[in-house]
Design a protein around this motif. Structure first.
Motif, short mmCIF file in Angstrom:
data_model
loop_
_atom_site.label_atom_id
_atom_site.label_comp_id
_atom_site.label_asym_id
_atom_site.label_seq_id
_atom_site.Cartn_x
_atom_site.Cartn_y
_atom_site.Cartn_z
N LEU A 1 -3.08 101.49 -11.87
CA LEU A 1 -4.03 102.28 -12.80
C LEU A 1 -3.09 102.92 -13.57
CD1 LEU A 1 -6.82 103.77 -10.42
CD2 LEU A 1 -6.96 101.72 -12.24
N HIS B 1 -8.11 107.40 -21.37
CA HIS B 1 -9.09 106.58 -20.82
C HIS B 1 -8.04 106.06 -19.53
CE1 HIS B 1 -11.47 105.62 -24.10
NE2 HIS B 1 -10.36 105.70 -24.94
N ARG B 2 -8.98 105.65 -18.40
CA ARG B 2 -8.26 104.97 -17.06
C ARG B 2 -8.25 103.63 -17.20
NH1 ARG B 2 -11.02 106.04 -11.32
NH2 ARG B 2 -12.75 105.45 -12.79
N VAL B 3 -6.87 103.12 -17.23
CA VAL B 3 -6.64 101.60 -17.36
C VAL B 3 -6.22 100.85 -16.35
CG1 VAL B 3 -5.32 99.93 -18.84
CG2 VAL B 3 -6.41 102.20 -20.16
N ASP B 4 -6.74 99.62 -16.12
CA ASP B 4 -6.49 98.77 -15.13
C ASP B 4 -5.26 97.83 -15.50
OD1 ASP B 4 -6.17 96.94 -13.18
OD2 ASP B 4 -8.22 97.11 -12.64
N LEU C 1 -2.02 96.72 -24.97
CA LEU C 1 -3.38 96.12 -25.58
C LEU C 1 -4.28 96.11 -24.54
CD1 LEU C 1 -4.68 94.54 -27.99
CD2 LEU C 1 -3.79 92.57 -27.04
N VAL C 2 -5.42 96.78 -24.73
CA VAL C 2 -6.56 97.12 -23.75
C VAL C 2 -7.74 96.51 -23.94
CG1 VAL C 2 -7.67 98.85 -22.20
CG2 VAL C 2 -5.15 99.03 -22.93
N HIS C 3 -8.60 95.63 -23.19
CA HIS C 3 -9.86 95.41 -23.74
C HIS C 3 -10.80 95.57 -22.30
CE1 HIS C 3 -9.52 93.04 -27.28
NE2 HIS C 3 -8.40 92.47 -26.85
N ALA C 4 -11.87 96.42 -22.90
CA ALA C 4 -12.68 96.81 -21.59
C ALA C 4 -12.12 97.33 -20.43
CB ALA C 4 -13.53 95.67 -21.18
N GLY C 5 -11.01 98.33 -20.63
CA GLY C 5 -10.40 98.97 -19.47
C GLY C 5 -9.48 98.44 -18.75
N ALA C 6 -9.08 97.06 -19.22
CA ALA C 6 -7.90 96.44 -18.75
C ALA C 6 -6.99 96.02 -19.54
CB ALA C 6 -8.53 95.04 -18.15
N GLN D 1 -3.87 93.85 -21.30
CA GLN D 1 -3.43 92.60 -21.22
C GLN D 1 -2.00 92.40 -21.68
OE1 GLN D 1 -6.91 90.93 -23.44
NE2 GLN D 1 -8.31 91.30 -21.71
N TYR E 1 -17.42 103.18 -20.75
CA TYR E 1 -16.27 102.52 -21.37
C TYR E 1 -15.94 101.33 -20.87
CZ TYR E 1 -11.54 101.47 -22.71
OH TYR E 1 -10.29 101.10 -23.35
N SER E 2 -15.81 101.17 -19.45
CA SER E 2 -15.31 99.85 -18.77
C SER E 2 -16.02 99.90 -17.50
CB SER E 2 -13.79 100.15 -18.70
OG SER E 2 -13.55 101.10 -17.73
N LEU F 1 -14.31 99.46 -14.66
CA LEU F 1 -13.68 100.43 -13.89
C LEU F 1 -14.42 101.89 -13.84
CD1 LEU F 1 -10.90 100.45 -12.24
CD2 LEU F 1 -9.91 101.35 -14.25
N THR G 1 -13.11 90.14 -22.25
CA THR G 1 -13.35 91.16 -21.45
C THR G 1 -13.68 90.74 -19.85
OG1 THR G 1 -15.89 91.14 -21.96
CG2 THR G 1 -14.70 92.45 -23.29
N SER H 1 -11.64 91.98 -17.19
CA SER H 1 -11.51 93.38 -16.88
C SER H 1 -12.63 93.46 -15.67
CB SER H 1 -11.95 94.15 -18.00
OG SER H 1 -12.38 95.58 -17.64
N ARG I 1 -11.54 95.01 -6.98
CA ARG I 1 -11.21 96.34 -6.47
C ARG I 1 -12.45 96.65 -5.79
NH1 ARG I 1 -7.29 99.99 -8.52
NH2 ARG I 1 -6.79 98.64 -10.46
N ASN J 1 -2.79 83.70 -20.77
CA ASN J 1 -2.35 84.61 -19.56
C ASN J 1 -2.82 84.41 -18.32
OD1 ASN J 1 -2.18 86.92 -17.97
ND2 ASN J 1 -2.55 88.66 -19.81
#
Lengths: 52, 371
Positions: free
Chosen positions: A12, A23-26, A40-45, A47, B118-119, B121, B145, B148, B155, B258
């Motif tokens: 994280l 934001h908290r990012v995976d 580069l983040v999409h929907a919290g992840a 990439q 937001y996500s 997560l 998305t 994610s 998780r 990816n």
């Protein structure tokens, strides 16, 4: 988003976006990240990672 | 800001517009579809269409995930949101999409605990905070998305969070493109390919378009110079008699995609036999559901849902907009009964929707004058 802090064992990161919001990012997909990296983040992840 | 400002240079934009003009064959018309709603937004935000020669027409595709969600799936979400002691979560755009009897935000106004997150997560975080309540995440989006959601479900499973589940509405981009190419009422000359989806799936899945349908596709970034350069690359292919997949967005899109994201998606999801798309109907193998290994986190198994197909409102022409058959301003309710504040159709709900882009950037008045 720019990485502010990293929780490596849990994959994280705490990040800040262009508007200053946090934001908290995976980071499970992007791999290991470090403070000041740009993600580069999409929907919290994250990439994609660009070293800071 | 790095990776942004250098792709918004007005002088370079004008130069590219000149080179595009030089490639256009006099008297010929070119119909290019931008697949992704993010491109539609960029085109109208930056006035890219105004830089193009008269013969080059941009057609808006089905690549806005909120826009293609059918009303029946919204009703399924609303049914779960009414479960006692539950917490229903989703993106802000998604919660505004009208179902047959209102939206999820209206369901919240009626007393249900519906929250914007937001996500996925963050939805999982809510589940951790409320172990005595069922927390459901309404997942939507293309391959952009879906990773994610997959990571979050992995998780949740690893941590044994039993009160979290997901109603999966993720879709894949290739089947609707094939459906569009098979559509007899739509003639297209090329595609501006989806940059964000391609950052996950790579360029290879689009090779059927030149191979089977003899149309070029250029994967594009989202800044104005990205889009102009992609249009230039498409027209250069057409002028040179070439037809292939090219990658303009190489700073983000690897040709092979990816691998880590694809691996996670393959573990967590599997293809549905059919999935309904607004405006396009049922398309085979176009939707994702949770795999057997993640079945215990599937809200569709955990809760009773109506699962009923709901016809779009008669006045709404989102389907034709999504197929590029009509422009947003040609819809009977555009800008009158249907506005961003009170949307009837999904294309007006999401900022990436073609109708919202036209409305927000003033194409309402301009195009009406042309009528």
């Amino acid at each position: 988003m720019r990485v502010l802090a990293v929780d490596a064992p849990r994959e994280l990161a705490l990040c800040v976006d262009a508007q200053g919001r946090h934001h908290r990012v995976d980071t499970g997909i992007a791999g290991p990240v470090a403070p000041d990296d740009i993600l580069l983040v999409h929907a919290g992840a994250a990439q994609l990672r660009e070293p800071g | 800001m790095r990776f942004v400002q250098e792709f918004r240079d007005a002088g370079l934009g004008r130069a590219l517009a000149g080179e595009i003009l030089a490639l256009v064959e006099p008297g010929r018309t070119y119909k290019l579809m931008e697949v992704c709603g993010g491109h539609t937004h960029s085109i109208y935000r930056y006035g890219i269409d105004g830089l193009l020669p008269d013969g080059v027409e941009l057609v808006h595709g089905p690549g806005c995930p909120v826009c293609v969600l059918p009303m029946g799936r919204v009703d399924d979400g609303i049914a779960i949101a009414h479960e006692p002691d539950g917490i229903f979560t989703g993106s802000g755009d998604m919660l505004r999409v009208p179902g047959s009897r209102g939206s999820l935000l209206e369901t919240k106004a009626q007393g249900a605990d519906v929250r914007i997150v937001y996500s996925p997560l963050d939805a999982l975080g809510i589940a951790r905070l409320h172990p005595d309540r069922e927390v459901v995440f309404f997942a939507i989006g293309f391959e952009t998305t879906a990773p994610s959601t997959a990571l979050t479900l992995k998780r949740a499973k690893a941590e044994g969070i039993a009160n979290f589940s997901c109603i999966c509405n993720h879709v894949t981009i290739v089947p609707p493109l094939r459906a569009l190419l098979e559509s007899p009422d739509l003639r297209l000359d090329g595609f501006i390919g989806p940059g964000h989806v391609s950052s996950i799936v790579g360029a290879r899945p689009f090779q059927f378009i030149p191979a089977d349908y003899k149309r070029p596709l250029v994967i594009s970034g989202f800044e104005p110079l990205d889009v102009l350069q992609s249009i230039h690359m498409l027209l250069a292919q057409l002028a040179g008699g070439r037809c292939e997949v090219e990658n303009q967005y190489r700073r983000v899109v690897p040709w092979e995609g990816n691998p880590r994201a694809l691996e996670v998606m393959a573990e967590v999801f599997e293809l549905r036999p059919h999935f309904e798309w607004r405006g396009l109907g049922f398309i085979s193998h176009s939707g994702l559901k949770l795999s057997a290994a993640y079945a215990e986190l599937d809200a569709e198994r955990r809760f009773a849902i109506p699962g009923v197909r709901v016809a779009d409102p008669k006045a709404c022409q989102c389907g034709e907009v999504l197929k590029g058959v009509i422009k947003p301003w040609e819809c009977k309710v555009f800008g009158t009964a249907c506005t961003p504040e009170r949307p009837i159709g999904t294309c007006m709900v999401s900022p990436e929707g073609a109708c919202a882009a036209y409305y927000s950037y003033g194409r309402y008045a301009q195009e009406r004058e042309l009528v």
